[in-house]
Design a protein around this motif. Sequence first.
Motif, PDB file in Angstrom:
ATOM      1  N   GLY A  82       0.945  -1.113  -0.057  1.00 36.79           N
ATOM      2  CA  GLY A  82       0.041  -0.077   0.035  1.00 36.79           C
ATOM      3  C   GLY A  82       0.796   1.245  -0.052  1.00 36.79           C
ATOM      4  O   GLY A  82       0.323   2.500   0.300  1.00 36.79           O
ATOM      5  N   TRP A  83       2.130   1.152  -0.204  1.00 32.83           N
ATOM      6  CA  TRP A  83       2.904   2.340  -0.282  1.00 32.83           C
ATOM      7  C   TRP A  83       3.211   2.862  -1.788  1.00 32.83           C
ATOM      8  O   TRP A  83       3.828   2.388  -2.511  1.00 32.83           O
ATOM      9  CB  TRP A  83       4.270   1.934   0.119  1.00 32.83           C
ATOM     10  N   GLU A  84       2.284   3.870  -2.121  1.00 31.57           N
ATOM     11  CA  GLU A  84       2.069   4.376  -3.332  1.00 31.57           C
ATOM     12  C   GLU A  84       3.192   5.264  -3.780  1.00 31.57           C
ATOM     13  O   GLU A  84       3.924   5.206  -4.969  1.00 31.57           O
ATOM     14  CB  GLU A  84       0.805   5.118  -3.443  1.00 31.57           C
ATOM     15  N   LYS A  85       3.853   6.162  -2.709  1.00 33.53           N
ATOM     16  CA  LYS A  85       4.937   7.114  -3.378  1.00 33.53           C
ATOM     17  C   LYS A  85       5.881   7.077  -2.057  1.00 33.53           C
ATOM     18  O   LYS A  85       5.309   7.172  -0.792  1.00 33.53           O
ATOM     19  CB  LYS A  85       4.269   8.532  -3.529  1.00 33.53           C
ATOM     20  N   PRO A  86       7.215   7.482  -2.287  1.00 36.30           N
ATOM     21  CA  PRO A  86       8.051   7.493  -1.171  1.00 36.30           C
ATOM     22  C   PRO A  86       7.595   8.691  -0.408  1.00 36.30           C
ATOM     23  O   PRO A  86       7.112   9.929  -0.770  1.00 36.30           O
ATOM     24  CB  PRO A  86       9.485   7.675  -1.619  1.00 36.30           C
ATOM     25  N   SER A  87       7.793   8.648   1.112  1.00 35.48           N
ATOM     26  CA  SER A  87       7.691   9.934   2.150  1.00 35.48           C
ATOM     27  C   SER A  87       9.115  10.634   1.990  1.00 35.48           C
ATOM     28  O   SER A  87      10.051  10.271   1.395  1.00 35.48           O
ATOM     29  CB  SER A  87       7.603   9.276   3.398  1.00 35.48           C
ATOM     30  N   PRO A  88       8.961  11.716   2.580  1.00 34.11           N
ATOM     31  CA  PRO A  88      10.177  12.764   2.491  1.00 34.11           C
ATOM     32  C   PRO A  88      11.547  11.865   2.765  1.00 34.11           C
ATOM     33  O   PRO A  88      12.564  12.050   2.361  1.00 34.11           O
ATOM     34  CB  PRO A  88       9.928  13.857   3.309  1.00 34.11           C
ATOM     35  N   ILE A  89      11.522  11.242   4.046  1.00 34.97           N
ATOM     36  CA  ILE A  89      12.936  10.657   4.425  1.00 34.97           C
ATOM     37  C   ILE A  89      13.081   9.533   3.376  1.00 34.97           C
ATOM     38  O   ILE A  89      14.374   9.261   3.251  1.00 34.97           O
ATOM     39  CB  ILE A  89      12.638  10.247   5.910  1.00 34.97           C
ATOM     40  N   GLN A  90      12.126   8.758   2.875  1.00 35.68           N
ATOM     41  CA  GLN A  90      12.462   7.497   1.946  1.00 35.68           C
ATOM     42  C   GLN A  90      13.114   8.466   0.491  1.00 35.68           C
ATOM     43  O   GLN A  90      13.987   7.739  -0.028  1.00 35.68           O
ATOM     44  CB  GLN A  90      11.294   6.966   1.589  1.00 35.68           C
ATOM     45  N   GLU A  91      12.198   9.340   0.291  1.00 32.56           N
ATOM     46  CA  GLU A  91      12.909  10.148  -0.951  1.00 32.56           C
ATOM     47  C   GLU A  91      14.368  10.477  -0.612  1.00 32.56           C
ATOM     48  O   GLU A  91      15.291  10.325  -1.353  1.00 32.56           O
ATOM     49  CB  GLU A  91      12.076  11.591  -1.273  1.00 32.56           C
ATOM     50  N   ALA A  92      14.637  11.032   0.431  1.00 33.22           N
ATOM     51  CA  ALA A  92      16.131  11.668   0.794  1.00 33.22           C
ATOM     52  C   ALA A  92      17.117  10.196   0.792  1.00 33.22           C
ATOM     53  O   ALA A  92      18.209  10.636   0.715  1.00 33.22           O
ATOM     54  CB  ALA A  92      15.981  12.321   2.017  1.00 33.22           C
ATOM     55  N   SER A  93      16.662   9.361   1.393  1.00 34.84           N
ATOM     56  CA  SER A  93      17.522   8.245   2.044  1.00 34.84           C
ATOM     57  C   SER A  93      17.633   6.897   1.020  1.00 34.84           C
ATOM     58  O   SER A  93      18.881   6.292   0.693  1.00 34.84           O
ATOM     59  CB  SER A  93      16.925   7.768   3.083  1.00 34.84           C
ATOM     60  N   ILE A  94      16.663   6.555   0.084  1.00 36.18           N
ATOM     61  CA  ILE A  94      16.877   5.456  -0.488  1.00 36.18           C
ATOM     62  C   ILE A  94      17.885   5.276  -1.653  1.00 36.18           C
ATOM     63  O   ILE A  94      18.704   4.406  -1.663  1.00 36.18           O
ATOM     64  CB  ILE A  94      15.537   5.099  -1.222  1.00 36.18           C
ATOM     65  N   GLY A  95      18.093   6.485  -2.370  1.00 34.42           N
ATOM     66  CA  GLY A  95      18.821   6.521  -3.312  1.00 34.42           C
ATOM     67  C   GLY A  95      20.475   6.459  -2.867  1.00 34.42           C
ATOM     68  O   GLY A  95      21.566   6.055  -3.273  1.00 34.42           O
ATOM     69  N   VAL A  96      20.889   7.466  -1.738  1.00 34.17           N
ATOM     70  CA  VAL A  96      21.967   7.607  -1.107  1.00 34.17           C
ATOM     71  C   VAL A  96      22.390   6.148  -0.577  1.00 34.17           C
ATOM     72  O   VAL A  96      23.502   5.556  -0.649  1.00 34.17           O
ATOM     73  CB  VAL A  96      21.982   8.334   0.009  1.00 34.17           C
ATOM     74  N   ALA A  97      21.538   5.455   0.038  1.00 31.93           N
ATOM     75  CA  ALA A  97      21.554   4.016   0.704  1.00 31.93           C
ATOM     76  C   ALA A  97      22.181   3.283  -0.361  1.00 31.93           C
ATOM     77  O   ALA A  97      23.191   2.397  -0.430  1.00 31.93           O
ATOM     78  CB  ALA A  97      20.713   3.606   1.381  1.00 31.93           C
ATOM     79  N   LEU A  98      21.533   3.064  -1.587  1.00 30.08           N
ATOM     80  CA  LEU A  98      21.803   2.489  -2.678  1.00 30.08           C
ATOM     81  C   LEU A  98      23.077   2.603  -3.295  1.00 30.08           C
ATOM     82  O   LEU A  98      23.609   1.505  -3.957  1.00 30.08           O
ATOM     83  CB  LEU A  98      20.482   2.451  -3.735  1.00 30.08           C
ATOM     84  N   SER A  99      23.678   3.776  -3.038  1.00 23.35           N
ATOM     85  CA  SER A  99      24.781   4.133  -3.729  1.00 23.35           C
ATOM     86  C   SER A  99      26.109   3.369  -2.799  1.00 23.35           C
ATOM     87  O   SER A  99      27.283   3.377  -3.169  1.00 23.35           O
ATOM     88  CB  SER A  99      25.073   5.583  -3.715  1.00 23.35           C
ATOM     89  N   GLY A 100      25.685   3.051  -1.599  1.00 15.47           N
ATOM     90  CA  GLY A 100      26.626   2.536  -0.888  1.00 15.47           C
ATOM     91  C   GLY A 100      27.283   3.242   0.388  1.00 15.47           C
ATOM     92  O   GLY A 100      28.335   2.846   1.010  1.00 15.47           O
ATOM     93  N   GLN A 101      26.849   4.568   0.339  1.00 14.30           N
ATOM     94  CA  GLN A 101      27.384   5.700   1.353  1.00 14.30           C
ATOM     95  C   GLN A 101      26.893   5.411   2.528  1.00 14.30           C
ATOM     96  O   GLN A 101      25.672   5.083   2.829  1.00 14.30           O
ATOM     97  CB  GLN A 101      26.967   6.999   0.639  1.00 14.30           C
ATOM     98  N   ASP A 102      27.478   5.600   3.783  1.00 12.11           N
ATOM     99  CA  ASP A 102      27.235   5.832   5.127  1.00 12.11           C
ATOM    100  C   ASP A 102      26.215   6.915   5.084  1.00 12.11           C
ATOM    101  O   ASP A 102      26.247   7.610   4.615  1.00 12.11           O
ATOM    102  CB  ASP A 102      28.272   5.674   5.978  1.00 12.11           C
ATOM    103  N   ILE A 103      25.202   6.716   6.109  1.00 13.35           N
ATOM    104  CA  ILE A 103      24.178   7.790   6.256  1.00 13.35           C
ATOM    105  C   ILE A 103      23.863   7.771   7.656  1.00 13.35           C
ATOM    106  O   ILE A 103      23.760   7.001   8.617  1.00 13.35           O
ATOM    107  CB  ILE A 103      23.025   7.091   5.884  1.00 13.35           C
ATOM    108  N   ILE A 104      23.871   9.177   8.264  1.00 17.53           N
ATOM    109  CA  ILE A 104      23.150   9.501   9.360  1.00 17.53           C
ATOM    110  C   ILE A 104      21.784  10.336   8.878  1.00 17.53           C
ATOM    111  O   ILE A 104      21.830  11.414   8.449  1.00 17.53           O
ATOM    112  CB  ILE A 104      24.190  10.222  10.266  1.00 17.53           C
ATOM    113  N   ALA A 105      20.584   9.562   9.304  1.00 15.12           N
ATOM    114  CA  ALA A 105      19.395  10.244   8.842  1.00 15.12           C
ATOM    115  C   ALA A 105      18.679  10.485  10.370  1.00 15.12           C
ATOM    116  O   ALA A 105      18.587   9.624  11.163  1.00 15.12           O
ATOM    117  CB  ALA A 105      18.608   9.321   8.231  1.00 15.12           C
ATOM    118  N   ARG A 106      18.082  11.829  10.227  1.00 17.71           N
ATOM    119  CA  ARG A 106      17.477  12.194  11.356  1.00 17.71           C
ATOM    120  C   ARG A 106      15.754  12.476  10.970  1.00 17.71           C
ATOM    121  O   ARG A 106      15.740  13.482  10.035  1.00 17.71           O
ATOM    122  CB  ARG A 106      17.728  13.336  12.101  1.00 17.71           C
TER     123      ARG A 106
END
Length: 298
Positions: free
Chosen positions: A42-66
């Motif tokens: 039922g997830w139709e579109k990414p939320s703001p944190i998903q928009e900001a995080s998914i692509g960076v995570a897939l690139s293999g970079q370390d992340i600190i997300a708040r």
Amino acid sequence: METYHTFFRSRLADPDVTGTKGVEFEDFCLSRDLLMGIFEKGWEKPSPIQEASIGVALSGQDIIARAKNGTGKTGAYSIPVLEMIDPSVKDVQALIIVPTRELALQTSQICIELSKHIQLKIMVTTGGTDLRDDIMRLNGVVQLMIGTPGRVLDLIEKGIAKIAKCKVLVLDEADKLLGQDFQGALDNVIKHLPATRQIMLYSATFPYTVTTFMEKHMKKPYEINLMDELTLLGVTQYYAFVQEKQKVHCLNTLFRKASTMKIWIFRDIFKLRINQAIIFCNSTQRVELLAKKITEIG
């Protein structure tokens, strides 16, 4: 003593969840099987944190997300983690560590639902459960392990969980995990990970210890901060300042008169309606005592 009451308005137009830039899940080049799991959930579109995080995570970079609780943090890390796991490799490839058994079970259920068309082997392990069950499962195929720090470290140190091929570590509710209770266990877990691992931290708040952890274990982490304030938009909070012995009476008054009660707050009148409620307590003993008391008074 303070009793806090939070009243939730509709979240349908909550900018913390819906204030996106128009990115679609398809834009991340996710596998078809994972996309099917996402949409079926039922997830139709990414939320703001998903928009900001998914692509960076897939690139293999370390992340600190708040980001605030309830804005899709679990999806923000679970989607890229599931995408990065190779179903043909039978070893543990990703590790998600959370502070409580309840969150571990909740997170594992989300990952199982998202990955149902990928058919990954996901294992949840927490303290207080039979270690023999974990040993039996780890003798088979486990590709994603989700658990609490103490149990995960115990399985690793006993040689039961082998994480030499684990390329991703996620710490959810990192503010709790980076406290004194878990810090030593996390350091020891990370010692067993390969040098090329990716580490991602997600939390609503971060303690000062995050700086020490970042300098010790992370490589130029990408920082995401979607927090201007802690309270979710669309949520109004009030508190009643009462003595300990007045708490039950206060709750009784609120619930019994909720349908007709009008509350004066800063010269405005709010009509209080409580159709459903969750009461949080600071111990299991308090939960049991309160449940017994409010049952007795009807």
